[in-house]
Design a protein around this motif. Structure first.
Motif, PDB file in Angstrom:
ATOM      1  N   ARG A   1       1.093  -1.014   0.081  1.00 45.65           N
ATOM      2  CA  ARG A   1       0.124   0.213  -0.074  1.00 45.65           C
ATOM      3  C   ARG A   1       0.722   1.323  -0.004  1.00 45.65           C
ATOM      4  O   ARG A   1       1.706   1.293   0.788  1.00 45.65           O
TER       5      ARG A   1
ATOM      6  N   GLU B   1       0.755   5.851  -0.470  1.00 42.11           N
ATOM      7  CA  GLU B   1      -0.215   6.893  -0.690  1.00 42.11           C
ATOM      8  C   GLU B   1       0.893   8.047  -1.504  1.00 42.11           C
ATOM      9  O   GLU B   1       2.053   8.127  -1.352  1.00 42.11           O
TER      10      GLU B   1
ATOM     11  N   ASP C   1     -12.297   4.347  -0.743  1.00 42.79           N
ATOM     12  CA  ASP C   1     -10.873   5.135  -0.386  1.00 42.79           C
ATOM     13  C   ASP C   1      -9.945   4.164  -0.763  1.00 42.79           C
ATOM     14  O   ASP C   1      -8.954   4.413  -1.309  1.00 42.79           O
ATOM     15  N   GLU C   2      -9.934   2.854  -0.539  1.00 45.91           N
ATOM     16  CA  GLU C   2      -8.779   1.896  -1.028  1.00 45.91           C
ATOM     17  C   GLU C   2      -9.529   0.325  -0.889  1.00 45.91           C
ATOM     18  O   GLU C   2     -10.789   0.190  -0.329  1.00 45.91           O
TER      19      GLU C   2
ATOM     20  N   ARG D   1      -5.227  15.311   1.859  1.00 44.70           N
ATOM     21  CA  ARG D   1      -4.728  15.062   3.092  1.00 44.70           C
ATOM     22  C   ARG D   1      -3.377  16.000   3.768  1.00 44.70           C
ATOM     23  O   ARG D   1      -3.069  16.692   2.707  1.00 44.70           O
TER      24      ARG D   1
ATOM     25  N   VAL E   1      -4.104  13.393  -2.278  1.00 43.29           N
ATOM     26  CA  VAL E   1      -3.473  12.176  -2.332  1.00 43.29           C
ATOM     27  C   VAL E   1      -4.328  11.163  -2.656  1.00 43.29           C
ATOM     28  O   VAL E   1      -5.388  10.664  -2.474  1.00 43.29           O
TER      29      VAL E   1
ATOM     30  N   VAL F   1      -4.542   6.748  -2.772  1.00 49.47           N
ATOM     31  CA  VAL F   1      -4.009   5.560  -2.281  1.00 49.47           C
ATOM     32  C   VAL F   1      -4.192   4.385  -3.343  1.00 49.47           C
ATOM     33  O   VAL F   1      -5.007   4.283  -4.170  1.00 49.47           O
TER      34      VAL F   1
ATOM     35  N   VAL G   1      -3.411   0.278  -3.754  1.00 50.26           N
ATOM     36  CA  VAL G   1      -2.945  -1.039  -3.021  1.00 50.26           C
ATOM     37  C   VAL G   1      -2.911  -2.016  -4.029  1.00 50.26           C
ATOM     38  O   VAL G   1      -3.823  -2.462  -4.769  1.00 50.26           O
TER      39      VAL G   1
ATOM     40  N   THR H   1       6.855  -0.140  -6.797  1.00 51.57           N
ATOM     41  CA  THR H   1       6.581   0.970  -6.169  1.00 51.57           C
ATOM     42  C   THR H   1       7.261   2.241  -6.484  1.00 51.57           C
ATOM     43  O   THR H   1       6.433   3.486  -6.597  1.00 51.57           O
TER      44      THR H   1
ATOM     45  N   ARG I   1       5.565   5.385  -8.270  1.00 53.25           N
ATOM     46  CA  ARG I   1       5.629   6.779  -7.698  1.00 53.25           C
ATOM     47  C   ARG I   1       6.488   7.809  -8.221  1.00 53.25           C
ATOM     48  O   ARG I   1       5.961   8.734  -8.212  1.00 53.25           O
TER      49      ARG I   1
END
Length: 276
Positions: free
Chosen positions: A32, A34, A194-195, A218, A231, A233, A235, A252, A256
């Motif tokens: 996970r 953010e 949200d996720e 956030r 932000v 999220v 997963v 990730t 990102r």
């Protein structure tokens, strides 16, 4: 490139994992993260204005994930009869809403590692149009089978489809080879979540599932100051026989970085993440 290349050595841990766990209902790894998507949202606004295409955060995330799949070849694999077999292409399946939310269906986009977010949006729009018009051949065939087959007969048929379509990449009972590709992306944020942690589809033998949540404001720290930022999220659910924590970290990190610098997604053929 041409010439003969020997198969990469399979680590002991992966051999043990393949021998220990049954398909992903037993051995999964979750990740996970953010992400501050301020640059991604600005990119989406700019591209919409310049092209007229309605790209979304899903298309941007999909493009970033495609580059990550190309850069980390270890995650591009499936297990067939207890053996790891590579997946060469970076195809990604995307969940598409049909019948106003009463049903979902996958659209597989080929070679996402080479496509811009605009090209992904165009491919998904074309596929979704076929689904909603009833012109999508594989979905029609599978739906027809499910409607007429008794429940007791579906389990062995789906198991066979898992071997033929998911394992060997051959079409079977309406399912195309590798039906969901090397990864599957679903925007659960459009459903008000949200996720979410996605449940793998056993017959597809897809190593990575990625849920895209809702973008929310956030509190984040920027240059030592606490500010409000949009932000997102993300997963991921992955087959732990294939994906290790180290692999997940590499994927990730790339995703990102590309969401933070989305302009790099405009010219994917010139990108190279192969170097360490």
């Amino acid at each position: 490139m041409t010439g003969h290349h020997s198969a990469p050595r399979v680590p002991v841990r992966r051999k043990i994992a393949v021998a220990t766990w049954r398909p992903s209902r037993d051995g999964r790894i979750y990740a996970r993260m953010e992400v501050d998507v301020t640059p991604a949202l600005a990119y989406i606004d700019r591209v919409r204005e310049e092209t007229g295409e309605r790209i979304t955060i899903t298309h941007v995330v999909g493009a970033a994930l495609g580059r990550a799949l190309r850069a980390v070849p270890e995650v591009r694999a499936r297990v067939v009869f207890g053996r790891l077999r590579p997946l060469e292409r970076c195809d990604i399946g995307f969940a598409v809403d049909i019948d106003r939310g009463s049903d979902l269906a996958p659209i597989k986009v080929h070679d996402v590692d080479r496509l811009s977010p605009v090209e992904i949006a165009q491919a998904l729009d074309a596929g979704a149009g076929k689904l909603r018009r009833g012109d999508h051949t594989s979905y029609k065939r599978t739906s027809s089978l499910v409607k007429i087959a008794p429940a007791w007969a579906l389990r062995p048929v789906m198991a066979a489809a898992g071997v033929v379509a998911g394992g060997f990449g051959k079409g079977f009972v309406g399912q195309p080879g590798f039906p969901l590709g090397t990864a599957f992306v679903s925007n659960v944020g459009t459903l008000g979540l949200d996720e979410a942690f996605l449940a793998p589809l056993p017959l597809a033998r897809t190593p990575i599932y990625l849920a895209v949540g809702t973008v929310q404001q956030r509190a984040v720290v920027v240059d030592g100051e606490v500010v409000a930022r949009p932000v997102l999220v993300l997963v991921a659910t992955a087959d732990h026989r294939i994906v290790d924590g180290a692999h997940a970290g590499q994927v990730t990190t790339i995703v990102r970085d590309l969401l933070t610098h989305p302009d790099r997604l405009d010219h994917p053929p010139h990108l190279d993440f192969s170097s360490p």
